[in-house]
Write a protein that holds these residues in place. Structure first.
Motif, PDB file in Angstrom:
ATOM      1  N   LEU A  92      -9.089 -80.853   3.179  1.00 18.52           N
ATOM      2  CA  LEU A  92      -7.724 -80.696   2.764  1.00 18.52           C
ATOM      3  C   LEU A  92      -6.869 -81.720   2.639  1.00 18.52           C
ATOM      4  CD1 LEU A  92      -5.583 -78.545   1.969  1.00 18.52           C
ATOM      5  CD2 LEU A  92      -5.012 -78.267   4.453  1.00 18.52           C
TER       6      LEU A  92
ATOM      7  N   SER B 250      -3.351 -81.917   0.717  1.00 19.89           N
ATOM      8  CA  SER B 250      -2.247 -81.438   0.810  1.00 19.89           C
ATOM      9  C   SER B 250      -1.980 -80.053   0.861  1.00 19.89           C
ATOM     10  CB  SER B 250      -1.508 -82.312  -0.183  1.00 19.89           C
ATOM     11  OG  SER B 250      -1.664 -81.755  -1.554  1.00 19.89           O
ATOM     12  N   PHE B 251      -1.058 -79.562   1.459  1.00 18.64           N
ATOM     13  CA  PHE B 251      -0.846 -78.034   1.389  1.00 18.64           C
ATOM     14  C   PHE B 251       0.735 -77.881   1.555  1.00 18.64           C
ATOM     15  CE2 PHE B 251      -0.399 -74.144   4.183  1.00 18.64           C
ATOM     16  CZ  PHE B 251      -0.474 -73.248   3.029  1.00 18.64           C
TER      17      PHE B 251
ATOM     18  N   TYR C  31       2.640 -71.885  -3.530  1.00 17.80           N
ATOM     19  CA  TYR C  31       1.704 -72.994  -2.730  1.00 17.80           C
ATOM     20  C   TYR C  31       1.042 -74.042  -3.797  1.00 17.80           C
ATOM     21  CZ  TYR C  31       2.361 -69.443   0.940  1.00 17.80           C
ATOM     22  OH  TYR C  31       2.639 -68.628   1.889  1.00 17.80           O
TER      23      TYR C  31
ATOM     24  N   ILE D 233      -1.761 -76.644  -3.452  1.00 19.86           N
ATOM     25  CA  ILE D 233      -2.891 -76.925  -2.581  1.00 19.86           C
ATOM     26  C   ILE D 233      -3.920 -77.884  -3.276  1.00 19.86           C
ATOM     27  CG2 ILE D 233      -4.989 -76.162  -1.163  1.00 19.86           C
ATOM     28  CD1 ILE D 233      -3.266 -73.489  -1.647  1.00 19.86           C
TER      29      ILE D 233
ATOM     30  N   ARG E 127      -7.458 -79.952  -2.872  1.00 18.31           N
ATOM     31  CA  ARG E 127      -8.635 -80.151  -1.796  1.00 18.31           C
ATOM     32  C   ARG E 127      -9.851 -80.881  -2.537  1.00 18.31           C
ATOM     33  NH1 ARG E 127     -10.080 -74.019   0.032  1.00 18.31           N
ATOM     34  NH2 ARG E 127      -9.438 -73.575  -2.281  1.00 18.31           N
TER      35      ARG E 127
ATOM     36  N   ALA F  19      -2.785 -73.392   6.312  1.00 12.93           N
ATOM     37  CA  ALA F  19      -3.736 -74.306   6.124  1.00 12.93           C
ATOM     38  C   ALA F  19      -5.221 -73.989   6.806  1.00 12.93           C
ATOM     39  CB  ALA F  19      -3.509 -75.688   6.749  1.00 12.93           C
TER      40      ALA F  19
ATOM     41  N   LEU G  91      -7.614 -72.077   4.576  1.00 14.99           N
ATOM     42  CA  LEU G  91      -8.083 -72.780   3.542  1.00 14.99           C
ATOM     43  C   LEU G  91      -9.713 -73.384   4.046  1.00 14.99           C
ATOM     44  CD1 LEU G  91      -5.218 -74.629   2.177  1.00 14.99           C
ATOM     45  CD2 LEU G  91      -6.029 -72.698   1.196  1.00 14.99           C
TER      46      LEU G  91
END
Length: 240
Positions: A103, A105-106, A128, A130, A132, A158, A161
């Motif tokens: 991950l 950024s979230f 959101y 996201i 990844r 998070a 995910l």
């Protein structure tokens, strides 16, 4: 071993030897091959013969070269059929590969005009965002950006995910996923792609955009992915 008395050309024997070492796991994806000189000294053959065998394997995509570094074992390409809709996690598990993600950024933000259009929401709607890196057996496959309207998944975290998003939508949220529209294009890796996918800048990538819809026709997600062109390809069955 190399049999110099065999009618089979020595360069072909070198090819088969290397392919067997790859199949047996002696040579692993991303691992450097011994130099041509080392091969020649090891088996008492000419470097030209070694080079011919290795060149053939490079053409077959079993090996790849990096200027100034040497020759390396290629990663096996992952096939994804275009006729069936699956998540990345489901896709990797079906191939007995361990799916994973890093991950990057979230966050919650507001949809700009292009994203709002794809998600079929008003500009400024909370979404959101996201980012990844998707992994298969701990190796990077794709850099993925996903956008979801917050109202569709108000409790998304998070930690969620770390698992299949489709499983979360279906089992936790109770949604019925209907279909998706996907477009594929060829692009070259920029500096960010190169960093996270561990490829040289300018390497060929597959740029994929997916818009997923629910049974009630609401847009569930918009996903923009850059897949490594040397590790992933798509197949489709066509009938007449």
């Amino acid at each position: 071993m190399i049999d110099k008395q065999s009618p089979i050309p020595i360069y072909f024997q070198i090819e088969e030897l290397i392919k067997k070492q790859i199949a047996d796991g002696i040579l692993k994806p991303g691992e450097a091959l011994p130099s041509e000189r080392e091969f020649a000294d090891m088996y008492g053959i000419s470097r030209m013969t070694v080079r011919q065998g290795i060149n053939n394997l490079v053409q077959q995509k079993k090996l790849y070269r990096e200027k100034g570094r040497g020759t390396f074992v290629s990663w096996p390409k992952i096939e994804q059929p275009l006729s069936k809709m699956t998540s990345f996690t489901e896709d990797m598990k079906s191939r007995n590969m361990e799916p994973g993600s890093k991950l990057l950024s979230f966050k919650t933000t507001k949809a700009d005009e292009p994203i709002a259009k794809v998600l079929a929401v008003e500009e400024g709607t909370p979404i959101y965002a996201i980012k990844r890196v998707r992994l298969a057996d701990e190796l990077p496959i794709a850099l993925e950006r996903t956008y979801i309207a917050c109202e569709l998944a108000p409790h998304l975290t998070a930690d969620t995910l770390n698992h299949s998003l489709y499983s979360y939508f279906e089992r936790t949220c109770g949604y019925s996923i209907s279909d998706a529209e996907q477009t594929i294009a060829a692009v070259l890796a920029d500096e960010e792609d190169a960093r996270w996918l561990t490829v040289p800048a300018g390497s060929p990538l597959l740029a994929i955009r997916r818009q997923t819809r629910l049974e009630d026709n609401r847009v569930l997600e918009a996903v923009y992915s850059h897949y490594r062109g040397d590790r992933y390809h798509f197949v489709t069955k066509m009938v007449r």
